[in-house]
Design a protein around this motif. Structure first.
Motif, PDB file in Angstrom:
ATOM      1  N   ARG A 160       0.727  -1.431  -0.699  1.00 36.50           N
ATOM      2  CA  ARG A 160       0.161  -0.202   0.205  1.00 36.50           C
ATOM      3  C   ARG A 160       1.555   1.619   0.200  1.00 36.50           C
ATOM      4  NH1 ARG A 160      -4.796   2.439  -1.855  1.00 36.50           N
ATOM      5  NH2 ARG A 160      -5.623   3.295  -0.242  1.00 36.50           N
ATOM      6  N   HIS A 161       1.848   1.054   0.742  1.00 37.97           N
ATOM      7  CA  HIS A 161       3.001   2.156   1.059  1.00 37.97           C
ATOM      8  C   HIS A 161       3.865   2.587   0.297  1.00 37.97           C
ATOM      9  CE1 HIS A 161      -0.755   3.941   3.437  1.00 37.97           C
ATOM     10  NE2 HIS A 161      -0.578   3.134   4.017  1.00 37.97           N
ATOM     11  N   GLY A 162       4.971   1.071  -0.072  1.00 32.41           N
ATOM     12  CA  GLY A 162       5.797   1.190  -0.653  1.00 32.41           C
ATOM     13  C   GLY A 162       6.927   0.545   0.095  1.00 32.41           C
ATOM     14  N   ILE A 163       8.367   0.304   0.163  1.00 33.92           N
ATOM     15  CA  ILE A 163       9.468  -0.168   0.825  1.00 33.92           C
ATOM     16  C   ILE A 163       9.871   0.385   2.091  1.00 33.92           C
ATOM     17  CG2 ILE A 163      11.068   0.463  -1.056  1.00 33.92           C
ATOM     18  CD1 ILE A 163      11.419  -3.150   0.788  1.00 33.92           C
ATOM     19  N   LEU A 164       9.934   2.370   1.175  1.00 30.03           N
ATOM     20  CA  LEU A 164      10.634   2.739   2.572  1.00 30.03           C
ATOM     21  C   LEU A 164       9.514   2.635   3.824  1.00 30.03           C
ATOM     22  CD1 LEU A 164      12.234   4.930   3.619  1.00 30.03           C
ATOM     23  CD2 LEU A 164      11.307   6.758   2.196  1.00 30.03           C
ATOM     24  N   PHE A 165       7.902   2.460   3.754  1.00 27.80           N
ATOM     25  CA  PHE A 165       7.223   2.734   4.622  1.00 27.80           C
ATOM     26  C   PHE A 165       7.198   2.043   5.692  1.00 27.80           C
ATOM     27  CE2 PHE A 165       3.457   2.003   7.061  1.00 27.80           C
ATOM     28  CZ  PHE A 165       2.615   3.141   7.066  1.00 27.80           C
ATOM     29  N   PHE A 166       7.020   0.313   5.061  1.00 31.66           N
ATOM     30  CA  PHE A 166       7.217  -1.103   5.697  1.00 31.66           C
ATOM     31  C   PHE A 166       8.988  -1.277   5.718  1.00 31.66           C
ATOM     32  CE2 PHE A 166       9.756  -4.820   5.080  1.00 31.66           C
ATOM     33  CZ  PHE A 166       8.656  -6.076   5.658  1.00 31.66           C
ATOM     34  N   LEU A 167      10.047  -0.933   6.009  1.00 36.97           N
ATOM     35  CA  LEU A 167      11.231  -0.252   6.182  1.00 36.97           C
ATOM     36  C   LEU A 167      11.372  -0.127   7.446  1.00 36.97           C
ATOM     37  CD1 LEU A 167      13.729  -0.652   3.597  1.00 36.97           C
ATOM     38  CD2 LEU A 167      13.191  -2.772   5.413  1.00 36.97           C
ATOM     39  N   LEU A 168      11.119   1.866   7.523  1.00 34.71           N
ATOM     40  CA  LEU A 168      10.938   1.787   9.232  1.00 34.71           C
ATOM     41  C   LEU A 168       9.781   1.924   9.856  1.00 34.71           C
ATOM     42  CD1 LEU A 168      11.180   4.655  10.295  1.00 34.71           C
ATOM     43  CD2 LEU A 168       8.915   5.754   8.809  1.00 34.71           C
ATOM     44  N   TYR A 169       8.507   0.870   9.260  1.00 36.17           N
ATOM     45  CA  TYR A 169       7.203   0.670  10.106  1.00 36.17           C
ATOM     46  C   TYR A 169       8.525  -0.917  11.264  1.00 36.17           C
ATOM     47  CZ  TYR A 169       3.179  -1.596  11.900  1.00 36.17           C
ATOM     48  OH  TYR A 169       2.188  -2.091  12.618  1.00 36.17           O
ATOM     49  N   ALA A 170       8.982  -1.745  10.145  1.00 33.85           N
ATOM     50  CA  ALA A 170       9.784  -3.007  10.602  1.00 33.85           C
ATOM     51  C   ALA A 170      10.590  -2.794  11.969  1.00 33.85           C
ATOM     52  CB  ALA A 170      10.650  -3.700  10.168  1.00 33.85           C
ATOM     53  N   GLY A 171      11.699  -1.507  11.506  1.00 34.56           N
ATOM     54  CA  GLY A 171      12.795  -1.169  12.309  1.00 34.56           C
ATOM     55  C   GLY A 171      11.747  -0.326  13.857  1.00 34.56           C
TER      56      GLY A 171
END
Length: 538
Positions: A160-171
């Protein structure tokens, strides 16, 4: 032994561990043994539906369907592409609420475990290595639990929001788990600094209740950071919001993906990164002190003898026979002394204290507290009985379960006096004091005219206690080991019992619609209690 994925990932950080004084090879061996042993038992919190007679290996990493279901429901918060401050604050508040309460109720016994000392303290293992192994062990559990809860939103966020959003969320999920773990450990360290022995163990139990209350209330405050009435999701900075951690973790998303700007967002983002890292550094430095303080738990304490006069007085007044009074006093004493019982049950007392008030917070927050006196919000006191399920389920377990042979040699005509004394002890020791405290607060909020309503609610809860006893799995009190706890025994019956509790409140509500209806209901409840208690404990 298995070379677990967690260990292979930790191998990449070996240099960092060595720089802070950890003997990495020893720590890795301890972790490998702990993870291997975890795979050979069914843990209390993360157990599945395995039965006693099954020979399958339990796994602490078995995905819990309840957490996954909660994670699926949270997808609705991750889908919108605006108001990230609101969306992510709600997601992180729900996640932190679930994870922290799980840590408090189920992992405290692991954090404060003394079983390692008999084996490892006699070996050349430094304290910081042992503490780091224990902390990573707990963190692995938390991350596994967190992934069950946040996995659905993580996957959706990627598309939905892209890889940057995913990595920030996971971190931030990792930082959040570290924050929760370290805050809990440092709080226990603060307590252990000033108390020792048995008194310390009691203080920790009470702190668990306060933590649960604080987390629950804080979770309710998050949604009030925003103007939800106008559905604008507008964030209104205020000084006290800097102390609410879910808002920290939401700020970076607002800055990067919604164009949020300003000093407030920058400061909150810095807090999200800096506070967990500083806490981790402080925890590493204080690890030797933490281990030294944990050793105090082995002390027996210097407190006086237990005062059993209250139990004796109550047993003479409310028990029908000598045998019932004997098991009343026995259950009363065991509930006070059994450490594992209190570790499992006391956090649920926190929920029961705060939940009845959560539902009446809206009028208080909006300045319409006067509306309470004319409402039937006092019926929310029924939710003070939510803890009964946990109490009655845990009354069957004990660390001294091998002493259950005594039930076989006592000349009793049946098990009725045993169960009746056990249930009365649980009600008078745990439910009744809690209900009375909440009743006083409800009278202050709603007025003195609700006293008959509260009396009816109490009689209804006595019926509910008997229904819980009949529906939940039945076993002699304190006759099974804690390792035999089956999560399915609770989850399968809890929904039924919650519906029954809501149904009792609904019936009470119907009687309030008629003039003098509560007095008719009181008479019905007295007769129903007499009948149910007589028929159930034959």
């Amino acid at each position: 032994m298995n070379n677990f994925l967690v260990l292979r990932l930790l191998d990449r950080l070996e240099g960092g561990f060595r720089r802070i004084g950890v003997d990495y090879r020893v720590m890795r061996s301890i972790l490998q043994m702990k993870l291997t042993m975890d795979g050979r038992r069914t843990p209390t919190v993360l157990s599945g539906s395995q039965r006693k007679d099954e020979k399958k290996e339990g796994s602490p990493f078995r995905v819990q369907w309840m957490y996954v279901l909660m994670g699926v429901l949270m997808i609705m918060f991750i889908l919108p592409q605006d108001h990230f401050m609101l969306q992510m604050s709600l997601i992180f508040s729900i996640t932190m609420f679930m994870i922290t309460t799980t840590l408090i109720s189920d992992f405290s016994s692991v954090m404060l475990d003394l079983r390692d000392k008999n084996i490892l303290f006699s070996k050349p293992v430094n304290r910081i290595t042992l503490n780091m192994a224990k902390s990573i062990h707990i963190l692995v559990y938390l991350l596994t639990l967190t992934l069950s809860l946040t996995g659905p939103t993580l996957i959706v966020s990627l598309f939905r929001h892209g890889i940057l959003f995913f990595l920030l969320y996971a971190g931030e999920i990792i930082l959040m788990d570290c924050f929760i773990l370290v805050i809990t450990a440092l709080l226990y360290l603060l307590i252990m600094k000033f108390f020792d022995g048995e008194k310390l163990k009691d203080i920790i139990n009470y702190v668990q209740i306060l933590l649960t209350i604080g987390i629950t209330v804080g979770y309710q405050l998050v949604s009030r950071l925003f103007n939800l009435v106008e559905l604008s999701g507008a964030f209104k900075p205020a000084w006290w919001q800097y102390f609410i951690s879910p808002v920290w973790f939401a700020a970076p998303f607002e800055m990067l993906f919604a164009g949020g700007s300003g000093q407030s967002y920058v400061l909150l983002t810095v807090l999200a990164l800096l506070v967990p890292l500083l806490l981790i550094a402080a925890y590493v430095k204080l690890m030797p002190l933490f281990e030294q303080s944990v050793l105090k738990l082995a002390e027996q304490g210097t407190g006086g003898k237990e005062n059993g006069r209250l139990a004796d007085f109550l047993s003479r007044r409310i028990c029908r026979s000598r045998e019932e009074g004997m098991f009343f006093r026995f259950s009363w004493s065991m509930m006070k002394k059994e450490r594992d019982f209190k570790l499992k049950v006391y956090p649920s007392l926190g929920f029961s204290i705060v939940f009845p008030f959560i539902f009446i917070l809206n009028p208080v927050f909006t300045g319409n507290a006067a509306m309470l006196k004319d409402s039937r919000g006092y019926l929310f006191i029924y939710f003070s009985a939510m803890m009964l399920q946990t109490i009655l389920l845990m009354l069957r377990y004990s660390a001294s379960y091998k002493g259950a042979w005594i039930y076989r040699v006592i000349p009793l005509p049946g098990t009725g006096p045993i169960y009746r004394g056990m249930l009365k002890a649980a009600l008078f020791r745990l439910l009744l004091p809690l209900f009375l405290v909440e009743a006083v607060l409800f009278i202050w909020l709603f007025g003195i005219h609700i006293i008959p309503q509260l009396a009816a609610a109490l009689l209804s809860l006595l019926i509910y206690a008997v229904l819980c006893f009949r529906i939940l799995p039945r076993a002699l009190p304190f006759s099974e080991k804690f390792e035999a706890v089956k999560q399915k025994d609770f989850t399968a019956s809890s929904f039924i019992l919650l519906f029954i509790l809501a149904g009792l409140a609904g019936v009470h509500y119907i009687f309030t619609l008629f003039p003098a209806g509560v007095y008719v209901y009181l008479l019905i409840l007295v007769l129903a209690n007499a009948l149910m208690w007589k028929r159930t404990f034959v």
